[in-house]
Design a protein around this motif. Structure first.
Motif, short mmCIF file in Angstrom:
data_model
loop_
_atom_site.label_atom_id
_atom_site.label_comp_id
_atom_site.label_asym_id
_atom_site.label_seq_id
_atom_site.Cartn_x
_atom_site.Cartn_y
_atom_site.Cartn_z
N ALA A 1 -14.55 -3.54 -8.98
CA ALA A 1 -15.02 -4.36 -7.87
C ALA A 1 -14.13 -4.22 -6.64
N GLU A 2 -12.82 -4.03 -6.87
CA GLU A 2 -11.88 -3.96 -5.74
C GLU A 2 -11.63 -2.53 -5.26
N GLY A 3 -12.33 -1.55 -5.84
CA GLY A 3 -12.25 -0.19 -5.35
C GLY A 3 -11.09 0.64 -5.86
N PHE A 4 -10.40 0.17 -6.90
CA PHE A 4 -9.31 0.97 -7.47
C PHE A 4 -9.84 2.08 -8.37
N ILE A 5 -11.04 1.88 -8.92
CA ILE A 5 -11.75 2.95 -9.62
C ILE A 5 -13.14 3.04 -9.03
N ASP A 6 -13.72 4.22 -9.10
CA ASP A 6 -15.04 4.45 -8.50
C ASP A 6 -16.15 4.56 -9.54
N ILE A 7 -15.76 4.84 -10.78
CA ILE A 7 -16.75 5.11 -11.82
C ILE A 7 -16.61 4.07 -12.92
N ASP A 8 -17.72 3.46 -13.30
CA ASP A 8 -17.73 2.47 -14.37
C ASP A 8 -17.79 3.19 -15.72
N GLU B 1 -5.57 -13.84 5.38
CA GLU B 1 -5.47 -12.47 5.88
C GLU B 1 -4.57 -11.67 4.94
N PHE B 2 -5.13 -10.59 4.39
CA PHE B 2 -4.33 -9.70 3.56
C PHE B 2 -3.66 -8.66 4.47
N VAL B 3 -2.36 -8.55 4.34
CA VAL B 3 -1.58 -7.65 5.19
C VAL B 3 -0.98 -6.55 4.33
N ASP B 4 -1.20 -5.29 4.73
CA ASP B 4 -0.63 -4.16 4.00
C ASP B 4 0.86 -4.05 4.28
N ASP C 1 -3.08 10.97 -4.73
CA ASP C 1 -4.28 10.74 -5.53
C ASP C 1 -4.00 9.85 -6.73
N LEU C 2 -2.76 9.33 -6.88
CA LEU C 2 -2.46 8.40 -7.96
C LEU C 2 -2.93 6.99 -7.60
N VAL C 3 -3.35 6.25 -8.61
CA VAL C 3 -3.76 4.87 -8.39
C VAL C 3 -2.59 4.06 -7.86
N ASP C 4 -2.88 3.10 -6.99
CA ASP C 4 -1.86 2.25 -6.39
C ASP C 4 -1.63 1.04 -7.29
N VAL C 5 -0.72 1.20 -8.26
CA VAL C 5 -0.48 0.16 -9.26
C VAL C 5 0.07 -1.11 -8.62
N GLY C 6 1.03 -0.95 -7.71
CA GLY C 6 1.63 -2.12 -7.08
C GLY C 6 0.61 -2.94 -6.30
N ARG C 7 -0.29 -2.26 -5.62
CA ARG C 7 -1.32 -2.97 -4.86
C ARG C 7 -2.28 -3.70 -5.81
N ALA C 8 -2.67 -3.02 -6.88
CA ALA C 8 -3.57 -3.65 -7.85
C ALA C 8 -2.92 -4.89 -8.46
N GLU C 9 -1.62 -4.79 -8.76
CA GLU C 9 -0.88 -5.93 -9.33
C GLU C 9 -0.86 -7.10 -8.36
N GLY C 10 -0.48 -6.84 -7.10
CA GLY C 10 -0.38 -7.92 -6.12
C GLY C 10 -1.71 -8.53 -5.77
N GLN C 11 -2.71 -7.68 -5.60
CA GLN C 11 -4.04 -8.17 -5.23
C GLN C 11 -4.63 -9.02 -6.34
N ARG C 12 -4.45 -8.57 -7.58
CA ARG C 12 -4.96 -9.34 -8.72
C ARG C 12 -4.32 -10.73 -8.76
N ARG D 1 0.88 -1.17 0.00
CA ARG D 1 0.00 0.00 0.00
C ARG D 1 0.91 1.21 0.00
N LYS D 2 0.85 1.97 -1.09
CA LYS D 2 1.79 3.08 -1.26
C LYS D 2 1.42 4.27 -0.40
N ALA D 3 2.39 5.17 -0.28
CA ALA D 3 2.16 6.42 0.44
C ALA D 3 0.96 7.15 -0.15
#
Length: 355
Positions: A323-330, A164-167, A136-147, A131-133
């Motif tokens: 679905a995972e909350g990385f974007i808010d608008i479809d 258990e997912f750990v940040d 307002d930029l998307v957290d690419v590393g988190r999206a990559e790992g979570q996917r 989970r990056k600092a």
């Protein structure tokens, strides 16, 4: 748009044709990466009086952030799908004009001495995701790992609520032009795994070689799946995007850019060893690591397409990020795509002279 970006807007001549445009690509195997490494994109546009500048080479961080925001007018991007999907959902008026897809090692790693041997053994364990600092930029590393981790759990029949997912705290990315000393963004989760903070992490691509060298042990390789839609990741499919204003005002520039990529794809098919060397430079690693990460058919992977499977992959990635909350608008992926520039690029391709 920030003042810095306004200052960096592409110059135009009296007939509205830009005299300068921008490009960016991720530090992964891309057709644009090969074409810029060989100076083919730069030379082709120079022949038409247009300068092609690298967003990642800018000294201005606000400009470099356009790699994620797609905020610069007159800019092309090829690479991982998280930033362009996020930018589109944020309201950036971009267009997908092609898609590439490079399969790569997608591994869930545990420590070498771990008693975890299969995905089923992950029940009750701690799975690390960065989970990056805050920004307002998307957290690419988190999206990559979570996917990657969620796909592995799905394939192994392990419900997500049983782990258990750990940040893992990580700094903001500042993506500059690649160098041999470029920081490995997998280093922080790797350390968390080695020191016992977490029990498993996900690493894909060229980072897999470094993980193996540090004694980590993979328990699943998602890249082994025959169905390409099960091999989806933050890295593939890789959309090729351009701001809509450039497409509307200067469609010939978009067509020419794609024609160079098509010509590059044809060249790559016949030059596997040179492709290996170029991708090693693009990914800041060595040729053995590239071969391990991307396989011996890498040189066949660079055709820009808008095939049904590529488009469906992009759609599913958008749905995952929503679905995972990385974007808010479809938004509708089909209307994000314009196939006409790629169709015209095939007609122009044979007029392109590489060199």
């Amino acid at each position: 748009m920030s003042e810095a970006l306004l200052k960096q807007a592409p110059q135009t001549s009296s007939n509205t044709t830009p005299s300068a445009i921008w490009y960016t690509r991720c530090p992964v195997p891309t057709t644009s990466g090969i074409a810029q490494h060989k100076q083919w994109l730069q030379n082709e546009f120079a022949r038409h009086g247009i300068t092609l500048d690298s967003i990642r080479a800018s000294q201005d961080r606000a400009v470099r952030e356009s790699h994620f925001r797609h905020s610069l007018a007159g800019s092309f991007r090829e690479g991982g799908n998280v930033p362009p999907i996020w930018a589109k959902a944020q309201g950036q008026d971009t267009v997908v004009v092609g898609i590439t897809w490079v399969d790569e090692e997608q591994l869930v790693f545990v420590r070498g001495d771990s008693d975890i041997h299969t995905v089923a053994d992950l029940r009750g364990r701690k799975l690390g995701v960065v989970r990056k600092a805050a920004s307002d930029l998307v957290d690419v590393g988190r999206a990559e790992g979570q996917r990657g981790l969620l796909t592995a759990l799905h394939l192994g029949g392990v419900p997500r609520e049983t782990v258990e997912f750990v940040d893992i705290a990580a700094p903001e990315w500042d993506l500059k032009e690649v160098s041999r000393t470029r920081e490995d963004h997998h280093a922080i989760p790797t350390l968390a795994l080695l020191n016992g903070t977490v029990d498993a992490i996900f690493i894909k691509g060229a980072g897999s070689a470094r993980a193996l060298a540090q004694g980590l042990r993979p328990i699943i390789n998602i890249n082994d799946q025959e169905d390409p839609l099960l091999r989806l990741s933050a890295g593939s499919p890789r959309p090729i995007t351009v701001d809509r204003k450039t497409l509307l005002d200067s469609p010939e520039i978009v067509v020419r850019y794609l024609a160079v990529l098509l010509k590059t794809f044809e060249w790559a098919k016949a030059h596997p060893e040179e492709v290996l060397s170029i991708i090693a430079a693009e990914t800041a690693t060595d040729e053995d690591s590239v071969l391990l990460a991307f396989g011996n058919k890498l040189h066949l992977s660079f055709e820009p397409k808008l095939s049904d499977i590529y488009v469906e992959g992009l759609r599913r990635q958008k749905n995952f990020l929503l679905a995972e909350g990385f974007i808010d608008i479809d938004f509708d992926v089909d209307t994000w795509i314009d196939p006409s520039p790629l169709q015209k690029a095939w007609l122009l391709k044979d007029q392109i002279v590489l060199g």
